[in-house]
Design a protein around this motif. Structure first.
Motif, PDB file in Angstrom:
ATOM      1  N   LEU A 157     -58.247 184.164 115.495  1.00  0.00           N
ATOM      2  CA  LEU A 157     -57.071 184.926 115.945  1.00  0.00           C
ATOM      3  C   LEU A 157     -56.737 184.632 117.395  1.00  0.00           C
ATOM      4  N   GLN A 158     -57.792 184.558 118.213  1.00  0.00           N
ATOM      5  CA  GLN A 158     -57.554 184.339 119.636  1.00  0.00           C
ATOM      6  C   GLN A 158     -56.926 182.968 119.846  1.00  0.00           C
ATOM      7  N   ASP A 159     -55.776 182.953 120.480  1.00  0.00           N
ATOM      8  CA  ASP A 159     -55.019 181.714 120.648  1.00  0.00           C
ATOM      9  C   ASP A 159     -54.869 181.464 122.143  1.00  0.00           C
ATOM     10  N   ILE A 160     -55.692 180.548 122.662  1.00  0.00           N
ATOM     11  CA  ILE A 160     -55.666 180.371 124.122  1.00  0.00           C
ATOM     12  C   ILE A 160     -54.505 179.486 124.578  1.00  0.00           C
ATOM     13  N   ASN A 161     -53.762 178.965 123.613  1.00  0.00           N
ATOM     14  CA  ASN A 161     -52.586 178.160 123.984  1.00  0.00           C
ATOM     15  C   ASN A 161     -51.291 178.877 123.623  1.00  0.00           C
ATOM     16  N   ARG A 162     -51.324 180.207 123.711  1.00  0.00           N
ATOM     17  CA  ARG A 162     -50.208 181.001 123.214  1.00  0.00           C
ATOM     18  C   ARG A 162     -48.895 180.716 123.916  1.00  0.00           C
ATOM     19  N   ILE A 163     -48.979 180.359 125.160  1.00  0.00           N
ATOM     20  CA  ILE A 163     -47.732 180.071 125.888  1.00  0.00           C
ATOM     21  C   ILE A 163     -46.977 178.921 125.214  1.00  0.00           C
ATOM     22  N   PHE A 164     -47.701 177.989 124.615  1.00  0.00           N
ATOM     23  CA  PHE A 164     -47.055 176.865 123.924  1.00  0.00           C
ATOM     24  C   PHE A 164     -46.740 177.219 122.462  1.00  0.00           C
ATOM     25  N   THR A 165     -47.679 177.899 121.810  1.00  0.00           N
ATOM     26  CA  THR A 165     -47.466 178.187 120.380  1.00  0.00           C
ATOM     27  C   THR A 165     -46.337 179.207 120.183  1.00  0.00           C
ATOM     28  N   ASP A 166     -46.205 180.146 121.123  1.00  0.00           N
ATOM     29  CA  ASP A 166     -45.069 181.086 121.044  1.00  0.00           C
ATOM     30  C   ASP A 166     -43.758 180.302 121.105  1.00  0.00           C
ATOM     31  N   ALA A 167     -43.720 179.321 122.001  1.00  0.00           N
ATOM     32  CA  ALA A 167     -42.503 178.504 122.159  1.00  0.00           C
ATOM     33  C   ALA A 167     -42.209 177.745 120.866  1.00  0.00           C
ATOM     34  N   PHE A 168     -43.222 177.114 120.301  1.00  0.00           N
ATOM     35  CA  PHE A 168     -43.019 176.347 119.056  1.00  0.00           C
ATOM     36  C   PHE A 168     -42.621 177.270 117.901  1.00  0.00           C
ATOM     37  N   ASP A 169     -43.220 178.468 117.873  1.00  0.00           N
ATOM     38  CA  ASP A 169     -42.899 179.404 116.777  1.00  0.00           C
ATOM     39  C   ASP A 169     -41.430 179.846 116.853  1.00  0.00           C
ATOM     40  N   ILE A 170     -40.937 180.024 118.075  1.00  0.00           N
ATOM     41  CA  ILE A 170     -39.528 180.416 118.235  1.00  0.00           C
ATOM     42  C   ILE A 170     -38.614 179.276 117.761  1.00  0.00           C
ATOM     43  N   LEU A 171     -38.961 178.045 118.157  1.00  0.00           N
ATOM     44  CA  LEU A 171     -38.129 176.904 117.751  1.00  0.00           C
ATOM     45  C   LEU A 171     -38.176 176.733 116.226  1.00  0.00           C
ATOM     46  N   ALA A 172     -39.365 176.931 115.627  1.00  0.00           N
ATOM     47  CA  ALA A 172     -39.494 176.816 114.172  1.00  0.00           C
ATOM     48  C   ALA A 172     -38.634 177.885 113.490  1.00  0.00           C
ATOM     49  N   GLU A 173     -38.690 179.094 114.030  1.00  0.00           N
ATOM     50  CA  GLU A 173     -37.913 180.191 113.443  1.00  0.00           C
ATOM     51  C   GLU A 173     -36.413 179.898 113.535  1.00  0.00           C
ATOM     52  N   ASN A 174     -36.011 179.323 114.656  1.00  0.00           N
ATOM     53  CA  ASN A 174     -34.601 178.988 114.827  1.00  0.00           C
ATOM     54  C   ASN A 174     -34.165 177.946 113.785  1.00  0.00           C
ATOM     55  N   TYR A 175     -35.024 176.957 113.529  1.00  0.00           N
ATOM     56  CA  TYR A 175     -34.698 175.956 112.503  1.00  0.00           C
ATOM     57  C   TYR A 175     -34.681 176.599 111.109  1.00  0.00           C
ATOM     58  N   GLU A 176     -35.523 177.610 110.930  1.00  0.00           N
ATOM     59  CA  GLU A 176     -35.517 178.335 109.651  1.00  0.00           C
ATOM     60  C   GLU A 176     -34.169 179.034 109.493  1.00  0.00           C
ATOM     61  N   PHE A 177     -33.684 179.666 110.583  1.00  0.00           N
ATOM     62  CA  PHE A 177     -32.383 180.337 110.541  1.00  0.00           C
ATOM     63  C   PHE A 177     -31.259 179.328 110.273  1.00  0.00           C
ATOM     64  N   LEU A 178     -31.468 178.093 110.723  1.00  0.00           N
ATOM     65  CA  LEU A 178     -30.464 177.053 110.499  1.00  0.00           C
ATOM     66  C   LEU A 178     -30.669 176.367 109.151  1.00  0.00           C
ATOM     67  N   GLU A 179     -31.694 176.826 108.406  1.00  0.00           N
ATOM     68  CA  GLU A 179     -32.088 176.255 107.103  1.00  0.00           C
ATOM     69  C   GLU A 179     -32.303 174.746 107.221  1.00  0.00           C
ATOM     70  N   ASN A 180     -32.964 174.360 108.299  1.00  0.00           N
ATOM     71  CA  ASN A 180     -33.267 172.955 108.537  1.00  0.00           C
ATOM     72  C   ASN A 180     -34.783 172.777 108.390  1.00  0.00           C
ATOM     73  N   LYS A 181     -35.194 172.440 107.170  1.00  0.00           N
ATOM     74  CA  LYS A 181     -36.613 172.510 106.826  1.00  0.00           C
ATOM     75  C   LYS A 181     -37.490 171.496 107.579  1.00  0.00           C
ATOM     76  N   GLY A 182     -36.992 170.265 107.751  1.00  0.00           N
ATOM     77  CA  GLY A 182     -37.813 169.225 108.379  1.00  0.00           C
ATOM     78  C   GLY A 182     -38.362 169.644 109.736  1.00  0.00           C
ATOM     79  N   PRO A 183     -37.471 169.909 110.717  1.00  0.00           N
ATOM     80  CA  PRO A 183     -37.983 170.301 112.028  1.00  0.00           C
ATOM     81  C   PRO A 183     -38.707 171.651 112.023  1.00  0.00           C
ATOM     82  N   ARG A 184     -38.331 172.547 111.096  1.00  0.00           N
ATOM     83  CA  ARG A 184     -39.054 173.829 111.036  1.00  0.00           C
ATOM     84  C   ARG A 184     -40.526 173.571 110.744  1.00  0.00           C
ATOM     85  N   VAL A 185     -40.774 172.779 109.690  1.00  0.00           N
ATOM     86  CA  VAL A 185     -42.160 172.500 109.298  1.00  0.00           C
ATOM     87  C   VAL A 185     -42.875 171.734 110.410  1.00  0.00           C
TER      88      VAL A 185
END
Ligand code: DCT
Ligand code: MG
Length: 508
Positions: A157-185
């Motif tokens: 659970l402990q994620d010591i790279n959260r500053i980066f993973t939070d950023a990637f998770d937001i970008l992935a979510e945005n691609y999900e909202f755009l229904e753009n599966k490739g970059p989301r995954v």
């Protein structure tokens, strides 16, 4: 922008504020977040160790007396890497092998510099043996071997790279909202890789050899290393579309299609939706809006335990040998979640068929059911497991909103009025109940424990590396043309030739 800075270190003034989830309580000021030291007493001695610990604290380093999960760097003196690993293993501290193991010379140089310095090869206490090729057991970032599959990595659970993973998770979510599966995954995979790392990313060099990190991801990491934030992520979180989709999809019963429709119709806020008399809602959405505040505030572990107790008591009232298990994030050790996922099974087929209907009736009778959407099983046992990584399962299940009495008001009321009164004595909680046939329980448990990314990689691994098909119901060996049985999750890992990972190591 240069990819690798000369010293390999982030200038202190630009050091990003790393939000790490250490549970440790420090009585001193920690200047260097994301780095937690532990000194091995063997061959160092107690008094020297105490002296060095005090020194580290004065310099602003977090240092732990015990080898806790948050430790990132193990420092040893007059020990070889192999000796340290043996020492850890003799104390059953196998997980700690994943930390960076460094020589005291690195520690003393850090103390001299007054900040963490780059780990050079001369500082590393390398272990010559071959760590299991598939697992992330780095001695340092430079010899890390990270599998491209989350099911071959331990992700606590402990994620010591959260500053980066939070950023990637937001970008992935945005691609999900755009229904753009490739970059989301792609962003989800990159995020999962960083979540599994037992060391913090401090320089671009730390990324060497890591899978799934393309140029775009590296650019974002570099931006964050330099400025503490990414302009691309900022652009997303301030964009109208992302903000509106975030709100719309947080309503129970609203998926991407509805969010898209409302956005196209010009709606942007929750108020736009609730105040519009012309919009029609499904029953699920109506209830989602009615209990919006409760449902969007996180479910705590205490609340999840209370729901589990309630459901188990109800079910065991009519099927005494039923097995009721909380799965999802709570099984992976999370303290909060957006819902409570409960898996139910029992040895008798006759009981299994009735269990959900009886549970719903019992909850209704006790006036605890605010909403219920039941889906009957569509399982077909003549079919092989699904080929699709993201396919949904066919279990009988129901999506509920339960009325859970708040702890502080227990015994205060025997009967509770319905409505959205802030002072009310109960909270509306989202609960998923899933019923699985007894012989499919292990597959269902593995599938419903998640994380979603872990499940995807498990299926991808099964299919790409083992020519097997795996879903929440069964496992099929395509080379031998047979179904493989499993009584436990361990059996499934064994069929796949994978080392067993505990639920709390599956937080990919
Ligand atoms: N799951 C999956 N594929 C999906 C969605 C879910 O394999 N598309 C599995 C993994 C987790 C489990 O079902 C429960 O789903 P969620 O409740 O959505 O996930 P969670 O990890 O429990 O998240 P949270 O803590 O927010 O409830
Ligand atoms: Mg959940």
């Amino acid at each position: 922008m240069d990819l690798v800075r000369g010293s390999g270190l982030i200038p202190v003034k630009k050091r990003p504020k790393i939000l790490h989830g250490s549970s440790s309580f420090c009585h001193y000021e920690v200047k260097f977040k994301g780095i937690v030291l532990f000194l091995v007493e063997r061959k160092m001695g107690t008094s020297r160790r105490n002296f060095l610990m005090e020194l580290a604290k004065k310099r602003g380093f977090q240092i732990e007396r015990e080898l806790r999960d948050c430790v990132t760097h193990i420092v040893a003196e007059n020990n070889s890497g192999a000796e340290v690993v043996e020492w850890l293993q003799s104390r059953k501290l196998n997980n700690a092998v994943k930390c960076q193991i460094v020589d005291i010379s690195w520690f003393t140089e850090c103390m001299g510099a007054g900040c963490p310095i780059k780990i050079e090869s001369r500082h590393q206490l390398t272990v010559q043996e071959d760590c299991p090729a598939s697992f992330n057991m780095p001695v340092s970032s430079s010899c890390v071997r990270v599998s491209p599959y989350a099911c071959q990595r331990r992700t606590p659970l402990q994620d010591i790279n959260r500053i980066f993973t939070d950023a990637f998770d937001i970008l992935a979510e945005n691609y999900e909202f755009l229904e753009n599966k490739g970059p989301r995954v792609a962003y989800q995979r990159a995020s999962a890789v960083l979540k599994s790392l037992p060391f913090p990313i401090l320089t671009m060099k730390d990324l060497e050899g890591l899978p799934h990190l393309g140029e775009e991801m590296k650019y974002i990491i570099e931006e964050i290393l330099e400025d503490g934030k990414s302009s691309r992520v900022d652009q997303v979180i301030y964009s109208e579309r992302y903000k509106s989709f975030k709100i719309f999809t947080s309503i129970f019963g609203v998926g991407l299609k509805t969010a898209e429709k409302w956005y196209r119709m010009g709606y942007r806020t929750l108020e736009d939706i609730t105040s519009n008399k012309g919009l029609t809602f499904t029953s699920m959405q109506k209830h989602g809006l009615l209990y919006y505040e409760d449902i969007t505030s996180s479910v705590t572990k205490t609340e999840a335990d209370a729901v589990e107790h309630l459901i188990r008591t109800v079910i065991c009232g009519f099927v005494s040998d039923a097995i009721v298990t909380v799965t999802g994030g709570f099984r992976r050790g999370k303290d909060v979640g957006h819902d409570v996922d409960i898996l139910i099974t029992c040895p008798q087929k006759r009981d299994e068929n009735q269990i959900l209907h009886k549970t719903i009736n019992a909850l209704k009778k006790r006036d605890l059911l605010l909403f219920c959407y039941l889906v009957e099983s569509t399982f077909d046992d003549t079919k092989r497991p699904s080929r699709y990584i993201d396919s949904l399962d066919h279990f009988q299940k129901c999506f509920l909103i339960l009325q859970l009495q708040k702890e502080e008001s227990k015994n205060a009321y025997s009967h509770k009025p319905k409505g959205c009164d802030a002072k009310r004595s109960w909270k509306a909680i989202r609960v998923d109940l899933v019923v699985t046939p007894y012989e499919q329980y292990a597959f269902a448990l593995l599938g419903w424990t998640g994380s979603q990314q872990f499940e995807r990689d498990l299926r991808r691994y099964a299919s790409h590396e083992k020519k097997m098909m795996l879903d929440n119901h069964a496992m099929y060996d395509k080379s031998k043309n047979i179904f493989l049985k499993a009584e436990t999750e361990e059996d499934i890992f064994t069929h796949l030739g994978l080392e067993y990972l505990e639920p709390w190591e599956r937080n990919a």
